[in-house]
Design a protein around this motif. Structure first.
Motif, mmCIF file in Angstrom:
data_model
loop_
_atom_site.group_PDB
_atom_site.id
_atom_site.type_symbol
_atom_site.label_atom_id
_atom_site.label_comp_id
_atom_site.label_asym_id
_atom_site.label_seq_id
_atom_site.Cartn_x
_atom_site.Cartn_y
_atom_site.Cartn_z
ATOM 1 N N SER A 39 -6.171 -4.842 3.960
ATOM 2 C CA SER A 39 -6.659 -5.052 2.571
ATOM 3 C C SER A 39 -5.497 -4.081 1.879
ATOM 4 O O SER A 39 -5.626 -2.779 2.286
ATOM 5 N N THR A 40 -4.786 -4.665 0.966
ATOM 6 C CA THR A 40 -3.846 -3.493 0.414
ATOM 7 C C THR A 40 -4.786 -2.442 -0.482
ATOM 8 O O THR A 40 -4.696 -1.271 -0.371
ATOM 9 N N ALA A 41 -6.008 -2.824 -0.961
ATOM 10 C CA ALA A 41 -6.978 -1.852 -1.529
ATOM 11 C C ALA A 41 -7.402 -0.786 -0.536
ATOM 12 O O ALA A 41 -7.291 0.409 -0.702
ATOM 13 N N ASN A 42 -7.925 -1.192 0.588
ATOM 14 C CA ASN A 42 -8.213 -0.431 1.795
ATOM 15 C C ASN A 42 -7.367 0.673 1.906
ATOM 16 O O ASN A 42 -7.385 1.902 2.180
ATOM 17 N N ARG A 98 -13.655 -4.801 -8.466
ATOM 18 C CA ARG A 98 -14.265 -5.998 -7.685
ATOM 19 C C ARG A 98 -13.844 -7.298 -8.317
ATOM 20 O O ARG A 98 -14.213 -7.396 -9.476
ATOM 21 N N LYS A 150 0.649 -1.419 -0.076
ATOM 22 C CA LYS A 150 0.012 0.073 0.073
ATOM 23 C C LYS A 150 0.910 1.242 -0.078
ATOM 24 O O LYS A 150 0.628 2.139 -0.611
ATOM 25 N N ALA A 200 -11.300 0.579 -7.037
ATOM 26 C CA ALA A 200 -11.161 -0.483 -6.636
ATOM 27 C C ALA A 200 -12.198 -1.249 -7.381
ATOM 28 O O ALA A 200 -13.297 -1.425 -7.473
ATOM 29 N N SER A 231 -9.938 -5.560 -5.679
ATOM 30 C CA SER A 231 -10.243 -5.553 -4.329
ATOM 31 C C SER A 231 -11.246 -7.065 -4.251
ATOM 32 O O SER A 231 -12.088 -7.113 -5.055
ATOM 33 N N HIS A 232 -11.005 -7.659 -3.255
ATOM 34 C CA HIS A 232 -11.935 -8.950 -2.934
ATOM 35 C C HIS A 232 -13.094 -8.662 -2.245
ATOM 36 O O HIS A 232 -13.760 -9.643 -1.949
ATOM 37 N N LEU A 260 -11.165 -7.208 6.641
ATOM 38 C CA LEU A 260 -10.675 -5.955 6.400
ATOM 39 C C LEU A 260 -9.962 -5.038 7.314
ATOM 40 O O LEU A 260 -8.873 -4.639 6.761
#
Length: 147
Positions: free
Chosen positions: A124-127, A141, A93, A139, A112-113, A120
């Motif tokens: 999460s890298t996306a978060n 899905r 991140k 993000a 994002s998964h 979460l």
């Protein structure tokens, strides 16, 4: 929004192509530049705390070298061999956000998964990118069938 430069994070999973294709679609619509980034997560911290051991650094560098080959193959397979390609070693991140600033990206596209709850909170890298980034983040899905 009119995006000028898009940074797309890839992890070489089968779902990465979905993420890259979404970024390509946006880049083409906006006539934007595109940079693909893969971050090799720093392995030394797992074993030695904050002090990297020489063998850990060598392993990370070997993984980064391997990732460069995978990234080159991916861009050729997707028909975008001229896209900028970056491989970094570190915390995903943080490296993604740093590279967005360095490349003056105005959009980061990441998979994002759709984790919830404890998953979460555990990271999460996306978060993390969403909360650290100063630019827009999309993000995409992945990992679930869309209805």
């Amino acid at each position: 929004a009119d995006y000028k430069h898009i940074l797309v994070a890839v992890d070489f999973s089968s779902e990465s192509r979905v993420v890259v294709n979404k970024a390509l679609e946006i880049a083409r619509r906006n006539k934007a530049g595109l940079t693909l980034i893969h971050v090799v997560e720093y392995t030394g911290a797992v074993y030695a705390g904050d002090i990297p051991l020489p063998e850990d650094l060598e392993l990370d560098q070997r993984l980064a070298d391997q990732a460069k080959g995978q990234l080159k193959a991916m861009t050729e397979e997707l028909g975008i061999p001229d896209a900028a390609q970056v491989v970094e070693i570190g915390v995903p991140k943080r490296e993604i956000v740093r590279m967005a600033v360095e490349r003056k990206a105005d959009l980061i596209v990441i998979g994002s998964h759709g984790r919830h709850g404890l998953q979460l909170l555990l990271g999460s890298t996306a978060n993390g990118v969403l909360h650290l980034s100063e630019c827009d983040v999309l993000a995409v899905r992945v990992g679930k069938k869309r209805s």
